[in-house]
Design a protein around this motif. Sequence first.
Motif, PDB file in Angstrom:
ATOM      1  N   GLN A  48       4.556  -1.935 -12.131  1.00  0.00           N
ATOM      2  CA  GLN A  48       3.637  -2.764 -11.343  1.00  0.00           C
ATOM      3  C   GLN A  48       4.388  -3.219 -10.099  1.00  0.00           C
ATOM      4  O   GLN A  48       5.352  -3.980 -10.196  1.00  0.00           O
ATOM      5  N   VAL A  49       3.961  -2.756  -8.936  1.00  0.00           N
ATOM      6  CA  VAL A  49       4.719  -3.014  -7.721  1.00  0.00           C
ATOM      7  C   VAL A  49       3.816  -3.491  -6.591  1.00  0.00           C
ATOM      8  O   VAL A  49       2.601  -3.284  -6.604  1.00  0.00           O
ATOM      9  N   SER A  50       4.443  -4.119  -5.618  1.00  0.00           N
ATOM     10  CA  SER A  50       3.791  -4.470  -4.359  1.00  0.00           C
ATOM     11  C   SER A  50       4.701  -3.981  -3.238  1.00  0.00           C
ATOM     12  O   SER A  50       5.807  -4.493  -3.057  1.00  0.00           O
ATOM     13  N   ASP A 194      -2.169   7.645  16.139  1.00  0.00           N
ATOM     14  CA  ASP A 194      -3.500   7.079  16.373  1.00  0.00           C
ATOM     15  C   ASP A 194      -4.596   7.703  15.504  1.00  0.00           C
ATOM     16  O   ASP A 194      -5.777   7.442  15.721  1.00  0.00           O
ATOM     17  N   VAL A 195      -4.191   8.524  14.555  1.00  0.00           N
ATOM     18  CA  VAL A 195      -5.157   9.132  13.622  1.00  0.00           C
ATOM     19  C   VAL A 195      -4.778   8.700  12.196  1.00  0.00           C
ATOM     20  O   VAL A 195      -3.640   8.910  11.770  1.00  0.00           O
ATOM     21  N   PRO A 196      -5.700   8.073  11.445  1.00  0.00           N
ATOM     22  CA  PRO A 196      -5.356   7.601  10.102  1.00  0.00           C
ATOM     23  C   PRO A 196      -5.011   8.738   9.141  1.00  0.00           C
ATOM     24  O   PRO A 196      -5.574   9.826   9.224  1.00  0.00           O
ATOM     25  N   PHE A 197      -4.077   8.452   8.258  1.00  0.00           N
ATOM     26  CA  PHE A 197      -3.741   9.373   7.170  1.00  0.00           C
ATOM     27  C   PHE A 197      -3.499   8.557   5.915  1.00  0.00           C
ATOM     28  O   PHE A 197      -3.301   7.342   5.973  1.00  0.00           O
ATOM     29  N   GLU A 198      -3.524   9.217   4.764  1.00  0.00           N
ATOM     30  CA  GLU A 198      -3.426   8.525   3.481  1.00  0.00           C
ATOM     31  C   GLU A 198      -2.075   8.781   2.818  1.00  0.00           C
ATOM     32  O   GLU A 198      -1.447   9.827   3.036  1.00  0.00           O
ATOM     33  N   TYR A 199      -1.665   7.826   2.000  1.00  0.00           N
ATOM     34  CA  TYR A 199      -0.461   8.017   1.182  1.00  0.00           C
ATOM     35  C   TYR A 199      -0.763   7.560  -0.243  1.00  0.00           C
ATOM     36  O   TYR A 199      -1.573   6.655  -0.466  1.00  0.00           O
ATOM     37  N   THR A 200      -0.116   8.201  -1.210  1.00  0.00           N
ATOM     38  CA  THR A 200      -0.214   7.808  -2.613  1.00  0.00           C
ATOM     39  C   THR A 200       1.169   7.931  -3.234  1.00  0.00           C
ATOM     40  O   THR A 200       1.829   8.969  -3.107  1.00  0.00           O
ATOM     41  N   PRO A 209      -0.810   6.517 -10.338  1.00  0.00           N
ATOM     42  CA  PRO A 209      -0.424   5.991  -9.024  1.00  0.00           C
ATOM     43  C   PRO A 209      -0.004   4.533  -9.133  1.00  0.00           C
ATOM     44  O   PRO A 209      -0.608   3.756  -9.873  1.00  0.00           O
ATOM     45  N   ILE A 210       1.043   4.166  -8.398  1.00  0.00           N
ATOM     46  CA  ILE A 210       1.471   2.769  -8.386  1.00  0.00           C
ATOM     47  C   ILE A 210       1.059   2.084  -7.089  1.00  0.00           C
ATOM     48  O   ILE A 210       1.037   0.862  -7.015  1.00  0.00           O
ATOM     49  N   GLN A 211       0.746   2.875  -6.076  1.00  0.00           N
ATOM     50  CA  GLN A 211       0.173   2.305  -4.853  1.00  0.00           C
ATOM     51  C   GLN A 211      -0.384   3.422  -3.986  1.00  0.00           C
ATOM     52  O   GLN A 211       0.140   4.536  -3.965  1.00  0.00           O
ATOM     53  N   LYS A 212      -1.460   3.106  -3.267  1.00  0.00           N
ATOM     54  CA  LYS A 212      -2.031   4.039  -2.315  1.00  0.00           C
ATOM     55  C   LYS A 212      -2.602   3.252  -1.151  1.00  0.00           C
ATOM     56  O   LYS A 212      -2.868   2.045  -1.267  1.00  0.00           O
ATOM     57  N   GLY A 213      -2.776   3.932  -0.019  1.00  0.00           N
ATOM     58  CA  GLY A 213      -3.307   3.233   1.139  1.00  0.00           C
ATOM     59  C   GLY A 213      -3.485   4.172   2.313  1.00  0.00           C
ATOM     60  O   GLY A 213      -3.326   5.396   2.210  1.00  0.00           O
TER      61      GLY A 213
END
Length: 218
Positions: A48-50, A194-200, A209-213
Amino acid sequence: MIGINRKEDDAISPVVGVMLMLVVTIIIAAMVSAFSGSVSQDQTLAPQVSLSTSYTCSITDTDKTNDVPDHSDKPNNGIKFRLSGGDSFSLRDITVQLKNGDSVMNFNMKTHLNSTSTAVDKSKLTLVKDSEEKETYFALPGGGDELITVGDSFMIVADDCYDSTQSTDKTVVKGRFLTWSPEDTGGIFKVQADVPFEYTITNQLSGKPIQKGTLILR
């Protein structure tokens, strides 16, 4: 007397039935509890992370009319993660996935840094190595090792960048890009400013997954 005995027998029968039902209920409850316990023990919990996110996106290019990197500096560009709270974890146990539209690339201890990289200053970063001493894309800006505890940071360092904003070639996408081209894949992954991309970020032990955004480079 015979009548009395019959009444006693009739009274005993419901009591025995209730006791049997209680015993059966207890046995079933015990079996369910044991099964549930074994199932929970078999499940590996993800940390469990932040994590706070940031980036370095310093893109310079001598010739901005093409998509060929020809910069002279080593900016150490990349995506940075800082553990601001939660459980400690090892970089050896995670996979960081970057996704830009239909393009996806995974980074873990088996993803080796391109040895021809011209944008990484190794004197200012600690690159994490695998068991065979090969450099990965995991970098430690503040030094340390692969165990990430609260307050520690790590990066997915970009091994190149280019600026094609002045291109007149219709086959070349105009923009400023960070690029990754691991030796193991033979492919190239690009993130455009300037173009959004995702990470997991996924914990390999649990597969969760422990975090995505979503991130946007500026």
